[in-house]
Motif scaffolding. Structure first.
Motif, mmCIF file in Angstrom:
data_model
loop_
_atom_site.group_PDB
_atom_site.id
_atom_site.type_symbol
_atom_site.label_atom_id
_atom_site.label_comp_id
_atom_site.label_asym_id
_atom_site.label_seq_id
_atom_site.Cartn_x
_atom_site.Cartn_y
_atom_site.Cartn_z
ATOM 1 N N LEU A 452 0.746 -1.125 -0.136
ATOM 2 C CA LEU A 452 -0.007 -0.010 -0.105
ATOM 3 C C LEU A 452 0.939 1.321 -0.146
ATOM 4 O O LEU A 452 1.400 1.555 1.027
ATOM 5 C CB LEU A 452 -0.904 -0.046 1.226
ATOM 6 N N ASN A 453 1.274 1.729 -1.260
ATOM 7 C CA ASN A 453 2.001 3.185 -1.258
ATOM 8 C C ASN A 453 1.295 4.476 -0.869
ATOM 9 O O ASN A 453 0.786 5.367 -1.863
ATOM 10 C CB ASN A 453 2.374 3.117 -2.719
ATOM 11 N N GLY A 454 1.263 4.739 0.347
ATOM 12 C CA GLY A 454 0.811 5.800 0.835
ATOM 13 C C GLY A 454 0.543 5.664 2.325
ATOM 14 O O GLY A 454 1.643 4.849 2.939
ATOM 15 N N TYR A 455 -0.172 6.638 2.935
ATOM 16 C CA TYR A 455 -0.292 6.618 4.421
ATOM 17 C C TYR A 455 -1.717 7.047 4.747
ATOM 18 O O TYR A 455 -2.406 7.670 4.245
ATOM 19 C CB TYR A 455 0.939 7.523 5.135
ATOM 20 N N ASP A 456 -2.168 6.259 5.635
ATOM 21 C CA ASP A 456 -3.619 6.718 6.377
ATOM 22 C C ASP A 456 -3.660 6.018 7.716
ATOM 23 O O ASP A 456 -3.427 5.243 8.093
ATOM 24 C CB ASP A 456 -4.624 5.719 5.386
ATOM 25 N N ASP A 457 -4.081 6.979 8.491
ATOM 26 C CA ASP A 457 -4.037 6.853 9.977
ATOM 27 C C ASP A 457 -4.855 5.967 10.513
ATOM 28 O O ASP A 457 -4.500 4.995 11.137
ATOM 29 C CB ASP A 457 -4.594 8.248 10.733
ATOM 30 N N SER A 458 -6.415 5.764 9.995
ATOM 31 C CA SER A 458 -7.108 4.589 10.393
ATOM 32 C C SER A 458 -6.514 3.202 9.884
ATOM 33 O O SER A 458 -6.680 2.447 10.647
ATOM 34 C CB SER A 458 -8.462 4.877 10.072
ATOM 35 N N LEU A 459 -6.178 3.367 8.629
ATOM 36 C CA LEU A 459 -5.457 1.980 8.240
ATOM 37 C C LEU A 459 -4.296 1.564 9.177
ATOM 38 O O LEU A 459 -4.108 0.224 9.301
ATOM 39 C CB LEU A 459 -5.123 2.001 6.797
ATOM 40 N N SER A 460 -3.287 2.494 9.356
ATOM 41 C CA SER A 460 -2.322 2.145 10.055
ATOM 42 C C SER A 460 -2.633 1.605 11.395
ATOM 43 O O SER A 460 -2.028 0.705 12.034
ATOM 44 C CB SER A 460 -1.229 3.316 10.405
ATOM 45 N N THR A 461 -3.573 2.121 12.252
ATOM 46 C CA THR A 461 -4.109 1.716 13.631
ATOM 47 C C THR A 461 -4.865 0.388 13.431
ATOM 48 O O THR A 461 -4.446 -0.653 14.058
ATOM 49 C CB THR A 461 -5.194 2.719 13.996
ATOM 50 N N SER A 462 -5.457 -0.088 12.228
ATOM 51 C CA SER A 462 -5.961 -1.422 12.228
ATOM 52 C C SER A 462 -4.877 -2.414 11.766
ATOM 53 O O SER A 462 -4.876 -3.657 12.121
ATOM 54 C CB SER A 462 -7.015 -1.518 10.996
ATOM 55 N N LEU A 463 -3.746 -1.931 11.087
ATOM 56 C CA LEU A 463 -2.515 -2.670 10.975
ATOM 57 C C LEU A 463 -1.967 -3.036 12.289
ATOM 58 O O LEU A 463 -1.394 -4.275 12.476
ATOM 59 C CB LEU A 463 -1.694 -2.376 9.958
#
Length: 572
Positions: A452-463
């Motif tokens: 996943l070539n980017g950044y997203d706060d909610s996604l990082s939290t779920s990871l």
């Protein structure tokens, strides 16, 4: 504090420094230290936050008089962190912190970015000019009493190095010498090096009169030891401050030794001489960064957990009540990660006129995985995750060649599939374009890899929440925040035993550390501990769950960090 980044403000974060500037001031408030922050406005912060215009500052910069507008706003620290530390219950905390924003067209970029991606043949050119003027404006604002009086100046990274130099060498700012000066290094690899002269972005171009007044000894203190025709703002901060702070004890020792990149060691990056001199005077201090925890133990219990982490016993029966009980990750939670990943990619696509191949590959792979996740017999049963910038600091080891297997990343994916045929590795990150291309190809050729070539706060939290094994093979890591976020959610880490990773992960108790004498040895050790982790998960799931529980219990609180700042950096 003078800093380039601040994650308490939307759009003002790039790296870990922003987390520190967000979380440290409210923690310091609890030990009766009030922190104001000065930073560039970057063309949007004052407007977005309804900051109050308070003054204009005029400085001589190069051949011109430049006017900088200064805005002031209440520090948004309470909103950013929630002041989660329950130990302050019953204690009234009055935050009077302010953020001073300095506005000038040189501080702005068309897309409101904190840093400018300069040309390869003129590294740091735009940013060095930006921060030279910013530093000058902050010094002038203090002399003009635009900024409220303070007891201590605390500079962060090379972006504030020239303010340390102005305090030391510019007679018009001699008043600043009365203030003790602390210089924090978050990443020694970035130093802001620019020519002394013969460039519009050079020391002579910025400060022509001061250049003429410097003695030879003073010129030596600000020039780069490898490139004597260049100035080094990071070296200015080290040489001319009163105390130098590194963001972990291990990193504070590593930087005293010369780097050996070919053999995989990243130390003083050319400035080990200056740091060693400072160390011999007792003025180099290593203090770990902290992490925000939703559930806190008492300060005594948290401090005890941190001090004794290396001797923790990985059994469920010995678990304290500091953290919630960790449970195996469910198929439903993994499906949620896939859905969050898909939403993040769609969001990125919405900001672009064209569909990038890397996003299309990710979307296609995620759609296939989501379809399988609805069928128990083919569902993913194990998530390995990684979150971080795409730089050689973070992923150099994954890029190493490994014989006929291709890269180490390819070998990681092969061994993951052999041990766990239904496992998926999700890597979230952005940065170096060449690295992104390499990972894109790996994602196209391996059905167990989602890049996943980017950044997203909610996604990082779920990871962080729903992964079971976090990969952090950094070649150097001053402190690191990703491993702390993964651990607090009960995800064990595989990490290179350097810097803050060594100071926060207890090998084989709450994660795995690997080492090596050179890049190839380090890469092979990475593969070895990966096999150990996967074998434990397959053969001893209860033991693996206990290790996850141990990871979730470790506490590195900002309260403890603040106390160390007060005792080791701010005391006379």
């Amino acid at each position: 504090m003078i800093a380039a980044e601040n994650d308490a403000i939307k759009g003002a974060k790039v790296g870990g420094m922003a987390d520190v500037i967000r979380d440290l001031p409210p923690a310091l408030a609890k030990v009766d230290v009030c922190v104001d922050v000065a930073m560039p406005n970057y063309g949007f912060i004052a407007k977005d936050n309804n900051a109050e215009f308070i003054a204009k500052v005029v400085v001589k910069f190069g051949a011109n008089l430049e006017t900088i507008d200064v805005y002031k706003m209440p520090a948004p620290f309470l909103t950013a962190t929630g002041l989660q530390d329950k130990s302050t219950q019953g204690k009234s905390i009055e935050l009077t912190n302010s953020v001073y924003l300095f506005d000038h067209h040189l501080f702005n970029s068309p897309d409101n970015q904190v840093y400018t991606e300069g040309a390869p043949d003129r590294p740091f050119a735009e940013d060095a000019t930006k921060f030279a003027l910013f530093n000058l404006a902050v010094a002038q604002a203090y002399i003009d009493a635009v900024i409220a009086p303070v007891d201590i100046l605390h500079m962060h990274d090379w972006h504030a190095g020239m303010l340390v130099m102005l305090r030391a060498f510019a007679s018009e700012y001699a008043e600043l010498k009365a203030l003790p000066c602390v210089f924090s290094i978050h990443n020694l690899a970035l130093q802001g090096i620019r020519p002394i002269r013969e460039d519009v972005s050079s020391f002579t171009a910025w400060f022509p009169e001061l250049t003429m007044k410097l003695t030879q000894a003073q010129k030596t203190q600000i020039s780069d030891p490898r490139y004597p025709h260049c100035i080094n703002p990071m070296k200015m901060g080290i040489e001319l401050s009163d105390k130098v702070h590194l963001v972990s004890p291990t990193y504070a020792n590593e930087v005293l030794m010369a780097s050996d990149h070919q053999n995989g060691f990243f130390g003083g990056e050319g400035l080990e001489g200056s740091l060693l001199d400072k160390h011999h005077r007792g003025d180099v201090v290593g203090i770990l960064n902290g992490c925000i925890y939703e559930t806190q133990a008492t300060h005594d219990q948290a401090s005890h957990n941190q001090a004794s982490q290396a001797s923790q016993v990985s059994t469920v029966s010995k678990v304290s009540k500091v953290a919630k009980s960790v449970k195996p990750v469910s198929s439903k939670q993994i499906a949620q990660v896939f859905e969050n990943s898909q939403q993040a990619v769609i969001k990125w696509l919405g900001k672009s006129e064209y569909v990038k191949a890397v996003d299309q590959i990710a979307l296609t792979r995620l759609q296939m995985l989501m379809a399988k996740q609805s069928k128990p017999s083919v569902a993913c049963d194990f998530l390995m995750t990684s979150v971080g910038r795409l730089t050689d600091q973070k992923v150099l080891l994954l890029r190493q060649a490994n014989g006929n297997s291709g890269s180490i990343l390819q070998s990681v994916l092969q061994r993951l599939k052999q041990a766990k045929p239904k496992a998926i590795f999700i890597l979230l990150g952005s940065g170096d374009k060449q690295i992104a291309v390499e990972f894109q190809k790996a994602a196209a050729n391996n059905d167990n890899f989602v890049f996943l070539n980017g950044y997203d706060d909610s996604l990082s939290t779920s990871l962080y929440q729903y992964g079971e094994l976090f990969m952090m093979p950094s070649s150097f890591e001053p402190c690191g925040i990703s491993q702390l976020l993964a651990m607090k959610h009960g995800q064990v880490c595989i990490a290179h035993g350097v810097g803050g990773l060594r100071d926060t992960i207890a090998d084989k108790h709450n994660g795995w550390l690997f080492e090596g004498n050179n890049l190839q040895h380090q890469a092979q050790q990475l593969l070895l501990v990966l096999e150990q982790a996967l074998t434990m998960h397959n053969d001893n799931p209860d033991e693996y769950l206990a290790m996850r529980q141990s990871a979730s219990e470790v506490r590195f609180t900002w309260h403890k960090v603040a106390q160390e700042y007060l005792e080791k950096l701010y005391s006379s």
